[in-house]
Design an enzyme around this catalytic site. Sequence first.
Site, short mmCIF file in Angstrom:
data_model
loop_
_atom_site.label_atom_id
_atom_site.label_comp_id
_atom_site.label_asym_id
_atom_site.label_seq_id
_atom_site.Cartn_x
_atom_site.Cartn_y
_atom_site.Cartn_z
N TYR A 141 89.39 83.34 -94.00
CA TYR A 141 88.25 84.18 -93.63
C TYR A 141 88.31 84.54 -92.14
O TYR A 141 88.25 85.71 -91.76
CB TYR A 141 86.95 83.44 -93.96
CG TYR A 141 85.71 84.26 -93.80
CD1 TYR A 141 85.48 85.39 -94.58
CD2 TYR A 141 84.73 83.92 -92.86
CE1 TYR A 141 84.32 86.15 -94.44
CE2 TYR A 141 83.57 84.66 -92.72
CZ TYR A 141 83.38 85.78 -93.51
OH TYR A 141 82.23 86.51 -93.36
N ARG A 143 90.81 110.42 -93.03
CA ARG A 143 90.91 111.62 -93.87
C ARG A 143 89.63 112.44 -93.79
O ARG A 143 89.65 113.66 -93.67
CB ARG A 143 91.16 111.17 -95.32
CG ARG A 143 91.32 112.29 -96.34
CD ARG A 143 91.23 111.74 -97.77
NE ARG A 143 89.89 111.30 -98.11
CZ ARG A 143 89.57 110.57 -99.18
NH1 ARG A 143 90.52 110.17 -100.01
NH2 ARG A 143 88.32 110.22 -99.42
N LYS A 162 89.22 88.26 -90.97
CA LYS A 162 88.30 89.12 -90.21
C LYS A 162 88.88 89.47 -88.84
O LYS A 162 88.67 90.57 -88.33
CB LYS A 162 86.94 88.43 -90.05
CG LYS A 162 86.14 88.34 -91.35
CD LYS A 162 85.63 89.72 -91.79
CE LYS A 162 84.72 89.62 -93.00
NZ LYS A 162 84.34 90.94 -93.53
#
Length: 335
Positions: free
Chosen positions: A146, A107, A150
């Site tokens: 985790y 944006r 990731k």
Amino acid sequence: MSRRALISGAAGFLGSHLVDRLLQDGWHVVGVDNLSSGRLLNLKGARERPEFRFLRADLRRPVRLPSADVIFHLASPASPPQYQMDPIGTLEVNGFGTSQLLANARRDSSRFVLASTSEVYGDPQVHPQPEEYWGHVNPIGLRSCYDEGKRFAEALATAWHRQRGVDVRIARIFNTYGPRMALDDGRVISTFLGQGWKGDPITVQGRGRQTRSFCYVDDLVDGLVRIAEVPPIDGPVNLGDPRGELSVLRLAQLVREMTGGRSQIVFVPRPPDDSEQRRPNIRRARRLLHWAPTTSLPQGLQRTANAVARELQERGLGRGRTNPSRKTPRRKGIR
Ligand code: UDP
């Protein structure tokens, strides 16, 4: 006009150091954190500065965020006990949280820096680890929330770059240490230093032969700033200190010496899926960012030990004390 950064995970260990560094460099900074593992205390200095604004928000839900020139996405529990306490939340902040910030980056035409991790390499079978290595990860193990969180965040960021043109930079961060690590988050250096200063047993998991490479926080933050500032780069970049690889047992011995030698070293069970060895290959960081760590392990460890001693004193815990006359131990013989 000064540049504006938005930092998610700003109250965490790395996030708060990044806030301080960018303020020092003249940036305006908005820090976002839900304070699940971060601490407002880490932002004490920053919050006195008019160029800093703190926003308490949870990125797992839609949040309206101000525009920025650079978005640094660090929000995620990062120590094994923390992410294992909330595996779903960890996956969500790396999934939905990352997606939401990427939409913001599109944006506002912001650069997007993803704080990824050496955990994407899992228990690596290639040593040291270059970025081309795809890793060896257990998708359903205790660390998977985790590691896979990731890895998904990296895949998402790459997809937003390919499909929607977002300027994405991925930092794979190896073990980092320094002042402000939470003493109770279970990470090895903060745990050992806390135990050492209190004269408690230093808990080496397994036989302590597993290795890690430790990078001092100021060096790491410098790498993050550089990755945001260079012209667009393709693919992830390892950030870590290849000079600092040592076994966990050697680390325990060093910490014991540095904290007055009162602690015993004890051996406790090792959690499953704990990596055997870890060391970054930082050729890409050297070439693309002109970056390499400069703080030696003994120097960095001594600064961290002093910070932990101060924190224990402030909390009235243990017999932690700093000893400025004590010379930093020489690097020789550390490995
Ligand atoms: N470790 C240890 N005792 C502790 C905490 C950790 O021996 O009290 C070991 C752990 O088994 C691992 C290494 O230290 O091999 C690094 O653990 P940490 O949680 O700091 O980071 P990781 O690299 O595993 O994410």
